[in-house]
Each structure stands twice: as C-alpha cells, then as structure tokens.
Write a protein that holds these residues in place. Sequence first.
Motif, PDB file in Angstrom:
ATOM      1  N   TRP A  71       2.956  -2.678  -1.892  1.00 49.80           N
ATOM      2  CA  TRP A  71       2.336  -1.484  -1.617  1.00 49.80           C
ATOM      3  C   TRP A  71       1.748  -0.937  -3.112  1.00 49.80           C
ATOM      4  O   TRP A  71       1.852  -1.460  -4.072  1.00 49.80           O
ATOM      5  CB  TRP A  71       3.070  -0.349  -1.087  1.00 49.80           C
TER       6      TRP A  71
ATOM      7  N   HIS B   8       8.879   3.839   7.076  1.00 44.82           N
ATOM      8  CA  HIS B   8       9.173   3.012   8.103  1.00 44.82           C
ATOM      9  C   HIS B   8      10.133   1.993   7.292  1.00 44.82           C
ATOM     10  O   HIS B   8      11.492   1.830   7.697  1.00 44.82           O
ATOM     11  CB  HIS B   8       8.261   2.136   8.889  1.00 44.82           C
TER      12      HIS B   8
ATOM     13  N   SER C 149       3.712  -0.093  13.044  1.00 47.50           N
ATOM     14  CA  SER C 149       4.856   0.833  13.399  1.00 47.50           C
ATOM     15  C   SER C 149       6.242   0.355  12.959  1.00 47.50           C
ATOM     16  O   SER C 149       6.431  -1.051  12.666  1.00 47.50           O
ATOM     17  CB  SER C 149       4.709   0.916  14.941  1.00 47.50           C
ATOM     18  N   LYS C 150       7.016   1.292  13.001  1.00 43.04           N
ATOM     19  CA  LYS C 150       8.595   0.952  12.554  1.00 43.04           C
ATOM     20  C   LYS C 150       8.990  -0.327  13.495  1.00 43.04           C
ATOM     21  O   LYS C 150       9.802  -1.229  13.096  1.00 43.04           O
ATOM     22  CB  LYS C 150       9.439   2.204  12.225  1.00 43.04           C
TER      23      LYS C 150
ATOM     24  N   GLY D 115      -3.497   4.724   1.217  1.00 49.21           N
ATOM     25  CA  GLY D 115      -3.217   5.704   2.266  1.00 49.21           C
ATOM     26  C   GLY D 115      -2.366   5.066   3.257  1.00 49.21           C
ATOM     27  O   GLY D 115      -1.379   5.412   3.756  1.00 49.21           O
ATOM     28  N   PRO D 116      -2.855   3.573   3.967  1.00 48.76           N
ATOM     29  CA  PRO D 116      -2.017   3.151   4.810  1.00 48.76           C
ATOM     30  C   PRO D 116      -0.651   2.720   4.298  1.00 48.76           C
ATOM     31  O   PRO D 116       0.449   2.712   5.196  1.00 48.76           O
ATOM     32  CB  PRO D 116      -2.710   1.725   5.241  1.00 48.76           C
ATOM     33  N   CYS D 117      -0.424   2.531   3.062  1.00 50.90           N
ATOM     34  CA  CYS D 117       0.982   2.231   2.399  1.00 50.90           C
ATOM     35  C   CYS D 117       1.791   3.445   2.623  1.00 50.90           C
ATOM     36  O   CYS D 117       2.855   3.346   3.001  1.00 50.90           O
ATOM     37  CB  CYS D 117       0.901   1.968   1.037  1.00 50.90           C
ATOM     38  N   LYS D 118       1.230   4.559   2.445  1.00 50.22           N
ATOM     39  CA  LYS D 118       1.975   6.059   2.774  1.00 50.22           C
ATOM     40  C   LYS D 118       2.405   6.170   4.047  1.00 50.22           C
ATOM     41  O   LYS D 118       3.387   6.797   4.345  1.00 50.22           O
ATOM     42  CB  LYS D 118       1.120   7.061   2.293  1.00 50.22           C
ATOM     43  N   MET D 119       1.589   5.657   5.163  1.00 51.84           N
ATOM     44  CA  MET D 119       2.177   5.635   6.404  1.00 51.84           C
ATOM     45  C   MET D 119       3.405   4.654   6.713  1.00 51.84           C
ATOM     46  O   MET D 119       4.094   5.105   7.409  1.00 51.84           O
ATOM     47  CB  MET D 119       0.917   5.210   7.459  1.00 51.84           C
ATOM     48  N   VAL D 120       3.221   3.483   5.985  1.00 55.92           N
ATOM     49  CA  VAL D 120       4.269   2.466   6.294  1.00 55.92           C
ATOM     50  C   VAL D 120       5.471   2.969   5.333  1.00 55.92           C
ATOM     51  O   VAL D 120       6.669   2.546   6.009  1.00 55.92           O
ATOM     52  CB  VAL D 120       3.993   1.211   6.029  1.00 55.92           C
TER      53      VAL D 120
ATOM     54  N   ALA E 154      -1.035  -1.443   8.238  1.00 51.06           N
ATOM     55  CA  ALA E 154      -0.038  -0.470   8.553  1.00 51.06           C
ATOM     56  C   ALA E 154       0.000  -0.846   9.877  1.00 51.06           C
ATOM     57  O   ALA E 154      -0.520  -0.940  10.863  1.00 51.06           O
ATOM     58  CB  ALA E 154      -0.886   1.113   8.705  1.00 51.06           C
TER      59      ALA E 154
END
Length: 104
Positions: free
Chosen positions: A25, A38, A92-93, A30-35, A90
């Motif tokens: 990351w 999780h 989901s968990k 931005g997508p890293c902040k979403m993951v 990105a």
Amino acid sequence: MALEFTEANFAELTSTDKPVLVDFWAPWCGPCKMVGPHVEALYTEFEGKALVGKVNVDDHGALAAKFGVRNIPTLVVLKNGEVVEKVVGAVSKDVLSEKLSAHV
C-alpha cells in the motif's frame, strides 16, 4: 495494529509455517485507504493463526519489486515463503478473509 513489514524484518517475520497476509500500500492511495481497515480487522481476527501486515511501497520499493507489485493495493498470502494467493485492487474484508482462511 497490523505488523509493519520492512526490508529489514521481512525475512524474519515471514519465516513461519503460518500463512502471512501482506498488504502492499501507500498513504496517498485511495483504494488502499478502503482496504486498510479490513487488514487491521484481519490482524485481530487471525491472531495466533496467521500473520497480517503491511508494506509501504514508497518506503520499501524493493519488497514491492520482489513480488511484482505494479498496482496498489496488492495483497498476497504467503505460505512457507511462497505466494499462494494474490489480489489486486480494493476488495471486501470477506474476500480477504476467505483467501487467508484457505491456508490456515
């Protein structure tokens, strides 16, 4: 808090018979902040069963290159030092948990 993998500690931390989830990351991604949340949740959920950590590609580009990381986030599951799962982007968990659970 998830482990911080660096070039200095990576070999030591990943030389285990437990599966290892590595999140490649960067803070500006931005997508890293979403993951990220999780990955933090999985660190707690899999405590004692697997190692979960992160590699900041800005600080540890050699590790990213070693694993052929071209896009972030890239998440890999290692088993006995070998990549057994790889997810780019990105997700989901639940997807990450499923990938890691398959190797516990």
